[in-house]
Design a protein around this motif. Structure first.
Motif, mmCIF file in Angstrom:
data_model
loop_
_atom_site.group_PDB
_atom_site.id
_atom_site.type_symbol
_atom_site.label_atom_id
_atom_site.label_comp_id
_atom_site.label_asym_id
_atom_site.label_seq_id
_atom_site.Cartn_x
_atom_site.Cartn_y
_atom_site.Cartn_z
ATOM 1 N N THR A 31 0.869 -1.215 0.043
ATOM 2 C CA THR A 31 -0.047 -0.151 -0.026
ATOM 3 C C THR A 31 0.811 1.257 -0.096
ATOM 4 O O THR A 31 1.832 1.377 0.685
ATOM 5 N N ARG A 32 0.613 2.250 -0.895
ATOM 6 C CA ARG A 32 1.297 3.439 -0.853
ATOM 7 C C ARG A 32 0.396 4.825 -0.236
ATOM 8 O O ARG A 32 0.993 5.394 0.599
ATOM 9 N N ILE A 33 -0.917 4.702 -0.675
ATOM 10 C CA ILE A 33 -1.717 5.780 -0.431
ATOM 11 C C ILE A 33 -2.770 5.327 0.706
ATOM 12 O O ILE A 33 -3.322 4.198 0.580
ATOM 13 N N ILE A 34 -2.492 5.984 1.930
ATOM 14 C CA ILE A 34 -3.424 5.574 3.006
ATOM 15 C C ILE A 34 -4.240 6.890 3.282
ATOM 16 O O ILE A 34 -3.974 7.857 3.675
ATOM 17 N N PRO A 35 -5.895 6.645 3.199
ATOM 18 C CA PRO A 35 -6.825 7.568 3.745
ATOM 19 C C PRO A 35 -6.919 7.530 5.401
ATOM 20 O O PRO A 35 -7.072 6.449 5.807
ATOM 21 N N VAL A 36 -6.742 8.770 5.778
ATOM 22 C CA VAL A 36 -6.682 8.731 7.377
ATOM 23 C C VAL A 36 -8.125 9.835 7.729
ATOM 24 O O VAL A 36 -8.207 10.855 7.001
ATOM 25 N N ARG A 37 -8.569 9.403 8.934
ATOM 26 C CA ARG A 37 -9.580 10.399 9.427
ATOM 27 C C ARG A 37 -9.590 10.507 10.822
ATOM 28 O O ARG A 37 -8.828 9.836 11.482
ATOM 29 N N GLU A 38 -10.366 11.306 11.462
ATOM 30 C CA GLU A 38 -10.498 11.579 12.970
ATOM 31 C C GLU A 38 -9.032 12.183 13.238
ATOM 32 O O GLU A 38 -8.283 11.392 14.201
ATOM 33 N N ASP B 182 -10.140 17.382 9.788
ATOM 34 C CA ASP B 182 -9.448 16.113 10.470
ATOM 35 C C ASP B 182 -9.433 14.972 9.687
ATOM 36 O O ASP B 182 -9.561 14.010 10.081
ATOM 37 N N THR B 183 -9.199 15.290 8.112
ATOM 38 C CA THR B 183 -9.108 14.313 7.345
ATOM 39 C C THR B 183 -7.535 14.394 6.676
ATOM 40 O O THR B 183 -7.120 15.616 6.394
ATOM 41 N N ALA B 184 -6.988 13.507 6.110
ATOM 42 C CA ALA B 184 -5.635 13.410 5.436
ATOM 43 C C ALA B 184 -5.429 12.402 4.322
ATOM 44 O O ALA B 184 -6.090 11.184 4.480
ATOM 45 N N GLU B 185 -4.513 12.641 3.439
ATOM 46 C CA GLU B 185 -4.042 11.671 2.696
ATOM 47 C C GLU B 185 -2.498 11.332 2.917
ATOM 48 O O GLU B 185 -1.897 12.293 2.935
ATOM 49 N N VAL B 186 -2.079 10.057 3.437
ATOM 50 C CA VAL B 186 -0.704 9.883 3.566
ATOM 51 C C VAL B 186 0.010 9.181 2.428
ATOM 52 O O VAL B 186 -0.857 7.802 2.108
ATOM 53 N N GLU B 187 1.015 9.582 1.909
ATOM 54 C CA GLU B 187 1.612 8.676 0.880
ATOM 55 C C GLU B 187 2.762 8.279 1.376
ATOM 56 O O GLU B 187 3.845 9.012 1.822
ATOM 57 N N LEU B 188 2.798 6.814 1.510
ATOM 58 C CA LEU B 188 4.339 6.221 1.689
ATOM 59 C C LEU B 188 5.213 6.287 0.801
ATOM 60 O O LEU B 188 5.253 5.779 -0.356
ATOM 61 N N LEU B 189 6.464 6.729 1.231
ATOM 62 C CA LEU B 189 7.579 6.737 -0.040
ATOM 63 C C LEU B 189 8.014 5.361 -0.410
ATOM 64 O O LEU B 189 8.485 5.339 -1.476
ATOM 65 N N THR B 190 7.680 4.686 0.461
ATOM 66 C CA THR B 190 8.052 2.929 0.200
ATOM 67 C C THR B 190 6.764 2.221 0.707
ATOM 68 O O THR B 190 6.251 2.446 1.817
#
Length: 380
Positions: A297-304, A342-350
């Protein structure tokens, strides 16, 4: 209690004489919180020990050696007696069930992998217990968590523990700035758990060599499925195990028996390549399996999102940080992009394997030990 701003700060950062500073210590009955209470009592603080009974320790859900079980309440009381400070046991069974256990069961039923220890800190220990501490006229509340509270230019900041092997920042990311102002973590600077046990021996505490609690306190032997079946009878409905193309490979006894990334216990032997659980289709009662690379997984949706950095979260620009997506994994490089208050997208470089909805994604500042907050991973 009023504070004298002209008085020098004591060791807890409060402008009052030590003897006039009341500290409520959250005592689980283990060695860590016992050492905190004993340490502060020896320094001369007005210590009040409080232990929460979170569930009926005689019931089937409980197990020996867990946080807030029967023997642990006894151990906490004994430490208080030995060190000469008052100790209270508060019945939080209903609060704990409503705020933590029920959501744990429902999250598993929804195909997520929850982290109830975070919810317990967030909704019970650092909410209701903290308010109880204020009702007792405490100046602060201390716990045995391995994490550090440091004063920054804009107020108290949360930092990782000195001992990376004991660091509990993953479980405390949802601590709010308001809570952090009232909390203290006297063990966070210690170099190792051995140093804590040495202090316990110094104070003559009988819990000095008590084993650490393991797993989730209300889950016997790590058997999540059996607990969920007790809480939600009929939850374990059978279904199909399928590959990523929908081909049926076998059957299962209930989606609650599986987690993302699981390889063992699938019951579909005889295949040439190993397969892993890559998705849980709760609505259709399907466990979907695939090769290891399908877990990446590279893109992680995050909430709260709980933001502990400077400024408002939604005003932050995309920035490079480090993130933890499991408590047992080290922080990894990532890009944090706020998408709302209170939401974000996290992109993992690896890419990471086994990223699961229901787990936490905790944010760390690069080049420092500061925790910037975090949020909950969801399906998107």
């Amino acid at each position: 209690m009023s504070l004298d701003s002209s008085a020098p700060l004591n060791s807890l950062g409060i402008a009052k004489p030590v003897s006039e500073t009341r500290v409520v210590v959250a005592m689980s009955g283990g060695v860590d919180s016992s050492v905190v209470a004993a340490m502060l009592a020896e320094e001369g603080y007005d210590v009040v020990g409080v232990t929460l009974q979170l569930y009926d320790h005689g019931a089937a859900l409980a197990k020996s050696g867990a946080c807030c079980a029967g023997i642990d309440i006894h151990d906490a009381r004994r430490v208080a007696e030995e060190m000469g400070f008052p100790h209270y046991v508060l019945d939080y069974e209903n609060i704990f069930r409503d705020a933590v256990i029920d959501e744990f069961a429902d999250s598993y039923l929804g195909g997520a992998t929850p982290v109830p220890c975070i919810r317990c800190n967030e909704r019970v220990k650092f909410k209701d217990l903290l308010e109880t501490a204020k009702d007792l006229d405490a100046d602060c509340m201390a716990t045995g968590h391995y994490i550090q509270r440091k004063m920054g230019a804009l107020g108290p900041e949360l930092h990782s523990a000195e001992d990376a092997n004991r660091d509990q920042s993953y479980f405390l990311f949802s601590t709010t700035p308001e809570q952090l102002a009232f909390l203290r973590f006297p063990l966070g600077h210690l170099p190792s758990k051995d140093a804590t046990r040495a202090l316990a021996a110094k104070y003559g505490l009988k819990v000095a060599n008590k084993p650490d609690s393991q797993d989730i306190c209300f889950v016997p032997n790590g058997d999540y499925a059996s607990v969920i079946e007790k809480l939600r009878p009929g939850a374990a409905e059978p279904g199909q195990i399928v590959d990523m193309d929908g081909n049926v490979l076998g059957t299962h006894k209930g989606v609650i028996h599986y987690t993302i990334g699981q390889r063992r216990g699938l019951g579909i032997g005889g295949l040439s390549d190993p397969l892993y659980v890559v998705k849980l289709d709760v609505d259709n009662r399907r466990v979907i399996v695939g090769p290891k690379e399908a877990l990446a997984t590279r893109i992680i949706p995050v909430r709260e999102v709980n933001w502990l950095g400077d400024g408002q979260f939604q005003d932050q620009s995309a920035r490079e940080i480090a993130v933890k997506v499991r408590s047992t994994r080290p922080p990894r490089p990532a890009i944090l992009r706020p998408t709302g208050p209170d939401t974000a997208e996290v992109e993992l470089l690896t890419p990471e394997e086994g990223v699961s909805p229901g787990q936490a994604c905790v944010f760390y500042e690069n080049e420092t030990s500061r925790i910037l907050g975090g949020g909950w991973i969801w399906k998107g």
